[in-house]
Motif scaffolding. Structure first.
Motif, PDB file in Angstrom:
ATOM      1  N   HIS A 118       0.853  -1.179   0.000  1.00  0.00           N
ATOM      2  CA  HIS A 118       0.000   0.000   0.000  1.00  0.00           C
ATOM      3  C   HIS A 118       0.894   1.235   0.000  1.00  0.00           C
ATOM      4  CE1 HIS A 118      -2.714   2.871   2.435  1.00  0.00           C
ATOM      5  NE2 HIS A 118      -3.138   2.863   1.183  1.00  0.00           N
ATOM      6  N   GLN A 119       0.544   2.201  -0.824  1.00  0.00           N
ATOM      7  CA  GLN A 119       1.332   3.422  -0.885  1.00  0.00           C
ATOM      8  C   GLN A 119       0.429   4.639  -0.948  1.00  0.00           C
ATOM      9  OE1 GLN A 119       3.986   3.838  -4.302  1.00  0.00           O
ATOM     10  NE2 GLN A 119       5.419   5.010  -3.059  1.00  0.00           N
ATOM     11  N   SER A 169      -2.538  -3.063  10.400  1.00  0.00           N
ATOM     12  CA  SER A 169      -3.567  -2.158   9.890  1.00  0.00           C
ATOM     13  C   SER A 169      -4.658  -2.879   9.097  1.00  0.00           C
ATOM     14  CB  SER A 169      -2.920  -1.076   9.022  1.00  0.00           C
ATOM     15  OG  SER A 169      -2.287  -1.660   7.891  1.00  0.00           O
ATOM     16  N   VAL A 170      -4.351  -4.059   8.574  1.00  0.00           N
ATOM     17  CA  VAL A 170      -5.341  -4.758   7.742  1.00  0.00           C
ATOM     18  C   VAL A 170      -5.734  -6.128   8.293  1.00  0.00           C
ATOM     19  CG1 VAL A 170      -4.428  -3.591   5.703  1.00  0.00           C
ATOM     20  CG2 VAL A 170      -3.719  -5.945   6.200  1.00  0.00           C
ATOM     21  N   LYS A 171      -5.068  -6.567   9.335  1.00  0.00           N
ATOM     22  CA  LYS A 171      -5.335  -7.901   9.881  1.00  0.00           C
ATOM     23  C   LYS A 171      -6.811  -8.028  10.264  1.00  0.00           C
ATOM     24  CE  LYS A 171      -1.906  -9.326  12.179  1.00  0.00           C
ATOM     25  NZ  LYS A 171      -0.880  -9.467  13.243  1.00  0.00           N
ATOM     26  N   GLY A 172      -7.409  -9.108   9.845  1.00  0.00           N
ATOM     27  CA  GLY A 172      -8.808  -9.339  10.134  1.00  0.00           C
ATOM     28  C   GLY A 172      -9.764  -8.753   9.114  1.00  0.00           C
ATOM     29  N   LEU A 176      -6.164 -10.120  -3.459  1.00  0.00           N
ATOM     30  CA  LEU A 176      -6.284  -9.506  -2.151  1.00  0.00           C
ATOM     31  C   LEU A 176      -7.755  -9.127  -1.959  1.00  0.00           C
ATOM     32  CD1 LEU A 176      -4.738  -8.551   0.384  1.00  0.00           C
ATOM     33  CD2 LEU A 176      -4.725  -6.269  -0.650  1.00  0.00           C
ATOM     34  N   GLN A 177      -8.421  -9.851  -1.087  1.00  0.00           N
ATOM     35  CA  GLN A 177      -9.803  -9.538  -0.741  1.00  0.00           C
ATOM     36  C   GLN A 177      -9.781  -8.500   0.368  1.00  0.00           C
ATOM     37  OE1 GLN A 177     -12.739 -10.603  -2.104  1.00  0.00           O
ATOM     38  NE2 GLN A 177     -13.767  -9.187  -0.689  1.00  0.00           N
ATOM     39  N   MET A 178     -10.414  -7.370   0.114  1.00  0.00           N
ATOM     40  CA  MET A 178     -10.377  -6.246   1.035  1.00  0.00           C
ATOM     41  C   MET A 178     -11.801  -5.997   1.525  1.00  0.00           C
ATOM     42  SD  MET A 178      -8.095  -3.990  -1.601  1.00  0.00           S
ATOM     43  CE  MET A 178      -7.723  -2.631  -0.511  1.00  0.00           C
ATOM     44  N   ASP A 179     -12.036  -6.254   2.791  1.00  0.00           N
ATOM     45  CA  ASP A 179     -13.348  -6.061   3.394  1.00  0.00           C
ATOM     46  C   ASP A 179     -13.300  -4.978   4.463  1.00  0.00           C
ATOM     47  OD1 ASP A 179     -13.639  -9.629   3.261  1.00  0.00           O
ATOM     48  OD2 ASP A 179     -14.537  -8.180   1.878  1.00  0.00           O
ATOM     49  N   ASP A 180     -14.476  -4.455   4.780  1.00  0.00           N
ATOM     50  CA  ASP A 180     -14.583  -3.419   5.811  1.00  0.00           C
ATOM     51  C   ASP A 180     -13.567  -2.295   5.554  1.00  0.00           C
ATOM     52  OD1 ASP A 180     -14.141  -3.229   9.425  1.00  0.00           O
ATOM     53  OD2 ASP A 180     -15.483  -2.119   8.101  1.00  0.00           O
ATOM     54  N   LEU A 181     -13.567  -1.810   4.341  1.00  0.00           N
ATOM     55  CA  LEU A 181     -12.593  -0.796   3.957  1.00  0.00           C
ATOM     56  C   LEU A 181     -12.810   0.503   4.721  1.00  0.00           C
ATOM     57  CD1 LEU A 181     -12.480  -1.651   0.189  1.00  0.00           C
ATOM     58  CD2 LEU A 181     -10.457  -1.416   1.645  1.00  0.00           C
ATOM     59  N   LYS A 182     -11.696   1.165   4.998  1.00  0.00           N
ATOM     60  CA  LYS A 182     -11.701   2.420   5.740  1.00  0.00           C
ATOM     61  C   LYS A 182     -11.080   3.518   4.884  1.00  0.00           C
ATOM     62  CE  LYS A 182     -11.019  -0.123  10.060  1.00  0.00           C
ATOM     63  NZ  LYS A 182     -10.184  -0.273  11.275  1.00  0.00           N
ATOM     64  N   GLU A 196      -8.686   5.382   5.451  1.00  0.00           N
ATOM     65  CA  GLU A 196      -7.217   5.315   5.512  1.00  0.00           C
ATOM     66  C   GLU A 196      -6.647   4.211   4.640  1.00  0.00           C
ATOM     67  OE1 GLU A 196      -9.338   5.326   8.116  1.00  0.00           O
ATOM     68  OE2 GLU A 196      -8.625   3.965   9.713  1.00  0.00           O
ATOM     69  N   ASP A 197      -7.476   3.365   4.080  1.00  0.00           N
ATOM     70  CA  ASP A 197      -7.011   2.356   3.122  1.00  0.00           C
ATOM     71  C   ASP A 197      -6.830   2.949   1.729  1.00  0.00           C
ATOM     72  OD1 ASP A 197      -9.242   0.000   4.658  1.00  0.00           O
ATOM     73  OD2 ASP A 197      -7.081   0.200   4.979  1.00  0.00           O
TER      74      ASP A 197
END
Length: 121
Positions: free
Chosen positions: A36-37, A61-64, A79-85, A87-88
């Protein structure tokens, strides 16, 4: 070569799946990582998988919330990205290589072109 897809704009709490398709080599033979950048800062490793398909590691920051996996049949890592914030938000890159520690910032020499992920609040 690694070709990425799957970025985009998503509201907070939403999900995205990033793809990282390999050509010219078998992605299952290497450690794979996603980075991530954000502007003005170096790329940070956030998720990785060993070539044994057993060991995965994640940044705090991304665990879980994020899951890395790969499909050897179509030679692609995901990369499955759930519950995005919010700051992601940033650019996401995948990388593959033989490295001593898959969540390392150094040692990766094969990179995808990057995709942009924007999470709105």
């Amino acid at each position: 070569q690694l070709v990425q897809s799957g970025g985009g704009l998503v509201p907070a709490g939403g999900s995205l799946r990033l793809s990282c398709a390999a050509s010219g080599f078998r992605v299952g033979d290497y450690q794979v990582a996603f980075f991530h950048q954000v502007p003005g800062k170096p790329r940070q490793p956030i998720a990785c998988m060993n070539d044994d398909d057993v060991v995965t590691r994640y940044s705090d920051s991304v665990k879980g919330r994020f899951t890395i996996f790969r499909d050897k049949g179509n030679n692609t890592a995901y990369l499955q990205m759930d519950d995005l914030k919010p700051e992601d938000t940033g650019a996401y890159y995948c990388a593959a290589d033989h490295v001593a520690w898959c969540l390392s910032r150094i040692g990766y020499f094969t990179w995808g072109q990057g995709v942009q992920v924007t999470v709105s609040s």
